[in-house]
Scaffold this active site. Structure first.
Site, PDB file in Angstrom:
ATOM      1  N   TYR A  46      -0.451   0.079  10.297  1.00  0.00           N
ATOM      2  CA  TYR A  46      -0.659  -0.538   8.977  1.00  0.00           C
ATOM      3  C   TYR A  46       0.482  -0.120   8.037  1.00  0.00           C
ATOM      4  O   TYR A  46       1.077  -0.959   7.349  1.00  0.00           O
ATOM      5  CB  TYR A  46      -2.021  -0.070   8.460  1.00  0.00           C
ATOM      6  CG  TYR A  46      -2.388  -0.446   7.044  1.00  0.00           C
ATOM      7  CD1 TYR A  46      -2.710  -1.756   6.697  1.00  0.00           C
ATOM      8  CD2 TYR A  46      -2.464   0.537   6.045  1.00  0.00           C
ATOM      9  CE1 TYR A  46      -3.093  -2.078   5.400  1.00  0.00           C
ATOM     10  CE2 TYR A  46      -2.848   0.226   4.750  1.00  0.00           C
ATOM     11  CZ  TYR A  46      -3.162  -1.086   4.431  1.00  0.00           C
ATOM     12  OH  TYR A  46      -3.538  -1.394   3.146  1.00  0.00           O
ATOM     13  N   SER A  75       0.857  -1.200   0.000  1.00  0.00           N
ATOM     14  CA  SER A  75       0.000   0.000   0.000  1.00  0.00           C
ATOM     15  C   SER A  75       0.886   1.240   0.000  1.00  0.00           C
ATOM     16  O   SER A  75       1.998   1.212   0.556  1.00  0.00           O
ATOM     17  CB  SER A  75      -0.876   0.011   1.258  1.00  0.00           C
ATOM     18  OG  SER A  75      -1.460   1.285   1.434  1.00  0.00           O
TER      19      SER A  75
END
Ligand SMILES: NC(=O)c1ccc[n+]([C@@H]2O[C@H](COP(=O)([O-])OP(=O)(O)OC[C@H]3O[C@@H](n4cnc5c(N)ncnc54)[C@H](OP(=O)(O)O)[C@@H]3O)[C@@H](O)[C@H]2O)c1
Length: 254
Positions: free
Chosen positions: A159, A146
């Site tokens: 994350y 990501s």
């Protein structure tokens, strides 16, 4: 884009988290390209619904497995070997985020959960796949990272740290597995329209704000991620390894 062929007929894929979102879109396209595959997820009912929508017949199996549990991951790869006899490519697609406050205010248990699913699970699956691919002397590993792994984003700190770890894991595995003709790469999308990110894209104010930072003027659809993943898993990418391809509409270029 639907007519692009990647030469994946008869290849065997493992797609983690293939029961919805980007993983399901990858699985559907792979079946359309003539590949065989196993998908995994934790919830049996979501896996059942995915299998029904995929309609892959003997070319698709679903295994209920939590990727952060090594015994589950072992069972997943045992099932794949029993059914198909080899693994040509692993797509590490599983990821999750729970919006957190600052990293320092986060309880260790939540840190552990986010790390387990995004980073440790990717390690456990890659490790199992690599053992099989080493004996085959060929294979591809593609991980869905990501842009959060590149840029500190509010509420996504842990994350992002896990995804940054995934990118380094990609480089380390690429270097360790090159001698076995195994290529290891990642794609790093910005926001993609799935259930995972619905709280953001379904909010008009947030959507407008996000899109202002994307030169191509929209968020990604799952197929925008599927094609780079299939390319990196194909023979066309045989001389690419250790890379993370940003799939972000130009967001990180400006
Ligand atoms: N959507 C975005 O905006 C976006 C942006 C950048 C990167 N990504 C990355 O893209 C990947 C896919 O995201 P998505 O949006 O498609 O997510 P999603 O819609 O939430 O789907 C996640 C999939 O992973 C499975 N899963 C989750 N935790 C698991 C675990 N511990 N063990 C096994 N399976 C598990 C889920 O099934 P169960 O719940 O049944 O286990 C589901 O099949 C992730 O790595 C995510 O970080 C997404």
């Amino acid at each position: 884009m639907g007519s692009i062929r990647y030469g994946l007929e008869d290849r065997v894929f493992v797609v983690t988290g293939g029961s919805r979102g980007i993983g399901l879109a990858i699985a559907a396209e792979l079946l359309g390209q003539g590949a065989s595959l196993a998908i995994c997820g934790r919830k049996q009912d979501t896996l059942d619904a995915a299998m029904e929508s995929l309609g892959g017949g003997k070319r698709a199996i679903a295994v209920s497995a939590h990727i952060a549990r090594d015994e589950d991951v072992g069972r997943l790869f045992d099932e794949v070997m029993k059914t198909f006899g080899r693994v040509d490519a692993l797509i590490n697609n599983v990821g999750m985020n729970l919006l957190t406050g600052s990293v320092t205010d986060t309880e260790p248990g939540l840190w552990q959960k986010i790390m387990d699913t995004n980073l440790n699970g990717t390690f456990l699956c890659s490790r199992r796949a690599a053992k099989i691919m080493q004996s085959q002397k060929r294979g591809k590993i593609v991980t869905v990272s990501s842009v959060a792994g590149r840029k500190a984003s509010p509420g996504m700190g842990i994350y992002g740290i896990a995804k940054a770890g995934v990118e380094m894991l990609t480089r380390v595995l690429a270097s360790e597995l090159a001698a076995f003709n195994i290529q290891v790469n990642a794609v790093a999308p910005a926001m993609v329209r799935t259930e995972f990110s619905k709280p953001f894209w379904s909010n008009e104010v947030i959507y407008e704000q996000v899109v202002r930072g994307i030169p191509l003027g929209r968020i990604a659809e799952p197929m925008d991620v599927v094609h780079p993943v299939l390319f990196l898993a194909s023979d066309a990418a045989d001389f690419i390894t250790g890379q993370t391809l940003l799939v972000d509409g130009g967001a990180t270029a400006v």
